[in-house]
Design a protein around this motif. Structure first.
Motif, mmCIF file in Angstrom:
data_model
loop_
_atom_site.group_PDB
_atom_site.id
_atom_site.type_symbol
_atom_site.label_atom_id
_atom_site.label_comp_id
_atom_site.label_asym_id
_atom_site.label_seq_id
_atom_site.Cartn_x
_atom_site.Cartn_y
_atom_site.Cartn_z
ATOM 1 N N ARG A 193 -2.416 1.567 -1.927
ATOM 2 C CA ARG A 193 -0.952 1.545 -1.734
ATOM 3 C C ARG A 193 -0.238 0.489 -1.325
ATOM 4 O O ARG A 193 0.915 -0.006 -1.647
ATOM 5 N N GLY A 194 -1.028 -0.177 -0.620
ATOM 6 C CA GLY A 194 -0.667 -1.465 0.111
ATOM 7 C C GLY A 194 -0.433 -2.834 -1.122
ATOM 8 O O GLY A 194 0.613 -3.337 -1.056
ATOM 9 N N ILE A 195 -1.373 -2.704 -1.963
ATOM 10 C CA ILE A 195 -1.256 -3.390 -2.981
ATOM 11 C C ILE A 195 0.107 -3.210 -4.007
ATOM 12 O O ILE A 195 1.005 -3.928 -4.228
ATOM 13 N N GLU A 196 0.103 -1.575 -4.063
ATOM 14 C CA GLU A 196 1.221 -1.489 -4.991
ATOM 15 C C GLU A 196 2.729 -1.609 -4.441
ATOM 16 O O GLU A 196 3.675 -2.112 -5.195
ATOM 17 N N ASP A 197 2.685 -1.320 -3.209
ATOM 18 C CA ASP A 197 4.012 -1.559 -2.391
ATOM 19 C C ASP A 197 4.482 -3.166 -2.659
ATOM 20 O O ASP A 197 5.712 -3.482 -2.864
ATOM 21 N N ARG A 198 3.471 -3.971 -2.476
ATOM 22 C CA ARG A 198 3.722 -5.502 -2.458
ATOM 23 C C ARG A 198 4.143 -6.036 -3.836
ATOM 24 O O ARG A 198 5.053 -6.576 -4.272
ATOM 25 N N GLN A 220 7.672 -4.949 -5.044
ATOM 26 C CA GLN A 220 8.535 -6.026 -4.712
ATOM 27 C C GLN A 220 9.058 -6.953 -5.862
ATOM 28 O O GLN A 220 10.382 -7.314 -5.764
ATOM 29 N N HIS A 230 -3.776 -0.404 4.731
ATOM 30 C CA HIS A 230 -2.307 -0.796 3.830
ATOM 31 C C HIS A 230 -2.022 -2.319 4.061
ATOM 32 O O HIS A 230 -1.672 -2.905 3.027
ATOM 33 N N THR A 231 -2.137 -2.895 5.019
ATOM 34 C CA THR A 231 -2.043 -4.340 5.219
ATOM 35 C C THR A 231 -3.012 -5.023 4.605
ATOM 36 O O THR A 231 -2.715 -6.246 4.106
ATOM 37 N N TRP A 279 -1.714 -4.766 0.956
ATOM 38 C CA TRP A 279 -0.472 -5.928 0.944
ATOM 39 C C TRP A 279 -0.673 -7.253 0.864
ATOM 40 O O TRP A 279 -0.045 -7.975 0.156
ATOM 41 N N THR A 280 -1.568 -7.734 1.716
ATOM 42 C CA THR A 280 -1.783 -9.128 1.959
ATOM 43 C C THR A 280 -2.602 -9.645 0.697
ATOM 44 O O THR A 280 -2.085 -10.790 0.367
ATOM 45 N N ASP A 309 -0.007 -10.088 -1.895
ATOM 46 C CA ASP A 309 0.899 -11.129 -1.732
ATOM 47 C C ASP A 309 0.250 -12.628 -1.979
ATOM 48 O O ASP A 309 0.967 -13.532 -2.402
#
Length: 341
Positions: free
Chosen positions: A88-93, A96, A305-306, A309-310, A313
């Motif tokens: 989910r963290g990957i998908e959220d980033r 964007q 999640h971080t 996301w990181t 990114d």
């Protein structure tokens, strides 16, 4: 009466242009550069789009622009909430930057992982985020050498020019063992996963280091159970294996992840073992269900999640390879609950 092919054909940009009474170039401008078109013309084109239920062909647009908007990710087990939250963290980033995620689960199988990596390459993905299922990174390094950006997830990079995002698992295991030792325990069980996974190697290292630091000999105070995989059924079986061994039983148990801890708790209840009176239990990851169990689970928290996301990114900003490759390591945190208090 139109034939089946005509009835099911998707409307094209040409169809929209004819319906709106404008050129194909004008429709393209509305789709890609709306500010360059007058408000009246833009309204006509948008009305035609809505009436025809037109959907732009993203694949064709990517081929024309040379830009790929899909990222591939392969993790060990998407059924595990730890990997679900990272995904989910990957998908959220990715969202964007209007990128999409192609997510696969290797099931800790190197052949299955390699097959998905080949699929990613064939599909021409923008980059790959991977939690390797074994020690070899050959398939991932080959992707990188073919110009595909790669980021290791939940895995520290062994080479300086390959990006990675991970948590200090040695430290995490030490936090768990320090907690159990300060609670007065002197006999321990450790349900660990396969040692082809670096995470399991590092957590084992943390267990042994902490015991030695307190003057305790692992050979005398530790019962280690090697699980073939880290899921609830394996954790359940691990406890029953432990109960079949001779000698004094441990009073505290550390599980290499929360999924295994869930199975361990189930088995301990079946064996009518009081938690934490007769057996304190600590897990690892702090997934969502850990705090919701009848006996809430003490766990080593990872910023799931971080992490995802990181990693995404890094990939999108092209900080994933070469001399600029980043290697980020987060600190874990112990969350104490009823299972060990």
């Amino acid at each position: 009466m139109p034939n089946q092919t005509q009835a099911t054909r998707r409307p094209s940009v040409t169809d929209v242009a004819k319906h709106a009474g404008v050129s194909v170039g004008t429709v393209s401008n509305v789709l890609n550069r709306p500010d360059s078109v007058s408000e009246r013309t833009r309204a006509k084109v948008e009305q035609a789009i809505n009436q025809l239920n037109f959907v732009r062909n993203a694949s064709a647009r990517q081929l024309r622009s040379g830009e790929v908007s899909t990222v591939g990710a392969v993790v060990l087990d998407i059924a595990n909430p730890f990997f679900t939250e990272m995904a989910r963290g990957i998908e959220d980033r990715l969202a964007q930057d209007d990128h999409t995620l192609m997510l696969c689960s290797s099931d800790e199988n190197p052949e299955r992982e390699a097959r998905f990596l080949r699929l990613f390459e064939e599909r021409g993905v923008r980059g790959v985020i991977a939690t390797p299922s074994h020690g070899s990174l050959d398939s991932l390094l080959r992707l990188r050498d073919h110009g595909i950006d790669v980021v290791l997830l939940d895995h520290t990079s062994p080479v300086p020019d390959l990006a990675s995002v991970a948590v200090d698992d040695v430290r995490g295991a030490s936090l768990a063992m320090e907690h159990l030792i300060t609670q007065g325990h002197r006999r321990f069980a450790f349900l660990n996963g396969p040692l082809n996974l670096p995470q399991c190697v590092d957590r084992r290292d943390g267990v042994f280091r902490t015991l030695h630091a307190h003057g305790l000999d692992p050979a005398e105070v530790l019962e280690e159970v090697a699980l073939e995989t880290l899921n609830a059924d394996a954790g359940d079986a691990g406890v029953h294996e432990l109960w079949g061994r001779s000698g004094p039983r441990p009073t505290a148990m550390f599980c290499a992840n929360d999924f295994a801890a869930l199975g361990a708790l189930r088995a301990l209840r079946e064996l009518e073992v009081d938690i934490p009176g007769e057996m304190a239990v600590v897990g690892y990851d702090d997934v969502l269900f850990a705090s919701m169990l009848t006996t809430a689970l003490t766990s080593v928290r990872q910023p799931m999640h971080t992490l995802g996301w990181t990693a995404a990114d890094m990939l999108l900003s092209r900080r994933s390879s070469g001399p600029e490759a980043e290697q980020v390591e987060f600190e874990p945190e112990l969350v104490v609950r009823a299972s060990s208090a």
